[in-house]
Design a protein around this motif. Structure first.
Motif, PDB file in Angstrom:
ATOM      1  N   PRO A  38      75.033  13.456  14.563  1.00 41.56           N
ATOM      2  CA  PRO A  38      74.910  14.161  13.280  1.00 41.56           C
ATOM      3  C   PRO A  38      75.962  13.706  12.277  1.00 41.56           C
ATOM      4  CG  PRO A  38      75.884  15.603  14.920  1.00 41.56           C
ATOM      5  CD  PRO A  38      75.446  14.373  15.652  1.00 41.56           C
ATOM      6  N   LEU A  39      75.553  13.716  11.022  1.00 42.34           N
ATOM      7  CA  LEU A  39      76.486  13.474   9.921  1.00 42.34           C
ATOM      8  C   LEU A  39      77.322  14.716   9.666  1.00 42.34           C
ATOM      9  CD1 LEU A  39      77.365  11.741   7.426  1.00 42.34           C
ATOM     10  CD2 LEU A  39      75.398  12.727   6.218  1.00 42.34           C
ATOM     11  N   TYR A  40      76.706  15.890   9.882  1.00 41.04           N
ATOM     12  CA  TYR A  40      77.371  17.163   9.618  1.00 41.04           C
ATOM     13  C   TYR A  40      76.742  18.204  10.527  1.00 41.04           C
ATOM     14  CZ  TYR A  40      78.882  21.364   7.096  1.00 41.04           C
ATOM     15  OH  TYR A  40      79.435  22.581   6.773  1.00 41.04           O
ATOM     16  N   ALA A  41      77.539  19.131  11.040  1.00 37.51           N
ATOM     17  CA  ALA A  41      77.022  20.169  11.935  1.00 37.51           C
ATOM     18  C   ALA A  41      77.722  21.490  11.685  1.00 37.51           C
ATOM     19  CB  ALA A  41      77.212  19.750  13.394  1.00 37.51           C
ATOM     20  N   VAL A  42      76.986  22.576  11.914  1.00 37.64           N
ATOM     21  CA  VAL A  42      77.535  23.931  11.831  1.00 37.64           C
ATOM     22  C   VAL A  42      77.185  24.654  13.127  1.00 37.64           C
ATOM     23  CG1 VAL A  42      77.456  26.148  10.655  1.00 37.64           C
ATOM     24  CG2 VAL A  42      77.353  24.042   9.320  1.00 37.64           C
ATOM     25  N   GLY A 183      73.261  24.046  13.660  1.00 36.20           N
ATOM     26  CA  GLY A 183      72.481  23.286  12.699  1.00 36.20           C
ATOM     27  C   GLY A 183      73.060  21.893  12.539  1.00 36.20           C
ATOM     28  N   TYR A 184      72.189  20.869  12.624  1.00 32.98           N
ATOM     29  CA  TYR A 184      72.634  19.480  12.569  1.00 32.98           C
ATOM     30  C   TYR A 184      71.932  18.736  11.430  1.00 32.98           C
ATOM     31  CZ  TYR A 184      74.164  20.488  17.365  1.00 32.98           C
ATOM     32  OH  TYR A 184      74.754  21.041  18.471  1.00 32.98           O
ATOM     33  N   VAL A 185      72.707  17.980  10.666  1.00 32.94           N
ATOM     34  CA  VAL A 185      72.154  17.132   9.615  1.00 32.94           C
ATOM     35  C   VAL A 185      72.342  15.681  10.041  1.00 32.94           C
ATOM     36  CG1 VAL A 185      72.364  16.396   7.211  1.00 32.94           C
ATOM     37  CG2 VAL A 185      72.628  18.820   7.808  1.00 32.94           C
ATOM     38  N   PHE A 186      71.231  14.948  10.150  1.00 30.39           N
ATOM     39  CA  PHE A 186      71.251  13.549  10.568  1.00 30.39           C
ATOM     40  C   PHE A 186      70.890  12.657   9.380  1.00 30.39           C
ATOM     41  CE2 PHE A 186      70.248  16.072  14.322  1.00 30.39           C
ATOM     42  CZ  PHE A 186      71.130  15.573  15.260  1.00 30.39           C
ATOM     43  N   GLU A 187      71.711  11.660   9.133  1.00 32.54           N
ATOM     44  CA  GLU A 187      71.535  10.848   7.940  1.00 32.54           C
ATOM     45  C   GLU A 187      70.182  10.142   7.895  1.00 32.54           C
ATOM     46  OE1 GLU A 187      73.700   7.218   5.474  1.00 32.54           O
ATOM     47  OE2 GLU A 187      74.347   7.676   7.512  1.00 32.54           O
ATOM     48  N   THR A 188      69.745   9.553   9.016  1.00 34.58           N
ATOM     49  CA  THR A 188      68.497   8.785   9.009  1.00 34.58           C
ATOM     50  C   THR A 188      67.285   9.666   9.293  1.00 34.58           C
ATOM     51  OG1 THR A 188      69.776   6.920   9.888  1.00 34.58           O
ATOM     52  CG2 THR A 188      67.383   6.691   9.862  1.00 34.58           C
ATOM     53  N   LEU A 189      67.354  10.483  10.348  1.00 33.57           N
ATOM     54  CA  LEU A 189      66.237  11.357  10.692  1.00 33.57           C
ATOM     55  C   LEU A 189      65.830  12.226   9.500  1.00 33.57           C
ATOM     56  CD1 LEU A 189      64.244  12.897  12.504  1.00 33.57           C
ATOM     57  CD2 LEU A 189      66.190  14.279  13.304  1.00 33.57           C
ATOM     58  N   CYS A 190      66.809  12.722   8.753  1.00 29.91           N
ATOM     59  CA  CYS A 190      66.499  13.632   7.645  1.00 29.91           C
ATOM     60  C   CYS A 190      65.769  12.941   6.501  1.00 29.91           C
ATOM     61  CB  CYS A 190      67.775  14.296   7.141  1.00 29.91           C
ATOM     62  SG  CYS A 190      68.473  15.482   8.326  1.00 29.91           S
TER      63      CYS A 190
END
Length: 263
Positions: A38-42, A183-190
């Motif tokens: 992930p690029l960013y996670a909470v 919660g995960y934000v993925f640079e490519t998948l997103c």
């Protein structure tokens, strides 16, 4: 022209969908085409941390959340308050990212575009009256006259409509995939658009001490075809799927399956 490319996918303009991923090569069924952390996670522990919960603005929001939860579902007011708390956490969390990761995060889409006074924002889809691009210019919202927002930037104060302002919370809620309460934000998948009949599937796992997502082809994907994944459970009826996507992601699904379902 591709915005970026990897060994198997590239980011390109997609008719009717803004941008999305396209296969650069022929991909076999079962082949992994994306694997990334992930690029960013909470995580839940971060949201319940005393320092965050003691903030007066956060405490007020969680009082609404608790009052509107019946053990099974949230009321609309409680759901809105929970989203507002996530927005506040994302605002602080993204501010702590390094410059490179922050730029990659802000480059993702915000399907809500609902700024508020005090929000950190990035301008999207605008040029100045003198023709200077404003896209990517970041600043802080100072207030609104009802139609436009006053944004303080490094290039002076700008008057911008809400539809042209991305917020950290809006980007997080648009792009985050939730797993195990985090919660995960993925640079490519997103960057992959939704389809109710996707050609790829995503799966998360722990690897090397960190969370990783793998995107795998569900069938053969020829070079040049768009890469799609599902944003929801695919066993739901068509009307329920479209209602969920409209509420959660602010778009009307027009994929082939929804067209056949009468969408």
């Amino acid at each position: 022209m591709a915005d970026f490319a990897f060994d198997k996918v590239e980011l390109v303009a997609i008719d009717g969908c803004g941008r999305g991923l396209r296969a650069l090569v022929d991909i076999a069924e079962g082949e992994t085409i994306i694997s990334e952390p992930p690029l960013y996670a909470v995580h839940p522990a971060q949201l319940s941390a005393p320092a965050f919960m003691r903030r007066p603005d956060v405490a007020r929001l969680f009082a609404v959340v608790e009052a509107g939860y019946d053990g099974d579902a949230y009321t609309p007011a409680a759901d809105a308050a929970l989203n507002a708390a996530l927005d506040l956490h994302a605002k602080d969390g993204v501010a702590s990212l390094g410059a490179g990761d922050a730029s990659r995060f802000w480059a993702l889409d915000d399907c809500f575009r609902q700024p508020a006074a005090g929000d950190a924002v990035e301008i999207a889809g605008l040029v100045s009256e003198r023709g200077r691009p404003l896209n990517g210019l970041r600043g802080r919202v100072d207030g609104s006259d009802g139609e436009r927002w006053a944004v303080a930037t490094a290039r002076g104060r700008k008057s911008v409509r809400g539809r042209n302002l991305k917020t950290a919370g809006g980007i997080f809620r648009t792009n985050a995939y939730f797993d195990g309460g985090s919660g995960y934000v993925f640079e490519t998948l997103c960057r992959a658009n939704h389809s109710c009949a996707p050609n790829c599937a995503k799966a998360m796992s722990d690897r090397g001490g960190r969370r990783v997502v793998d995107v795998t082809a569900l069938r053969a994907v020829p070079r040049g075809e768009e890469i799609t994944v599902s944003y929801l459970k695919l066993d739901a009826p068509g009307a329920a799927r479209r209602a969920y996507l409209r509420e959660k992601y602010n778009f009307d699904c027009r994929c082939a399956r929804c067209v056949l379902d009468g969408g």
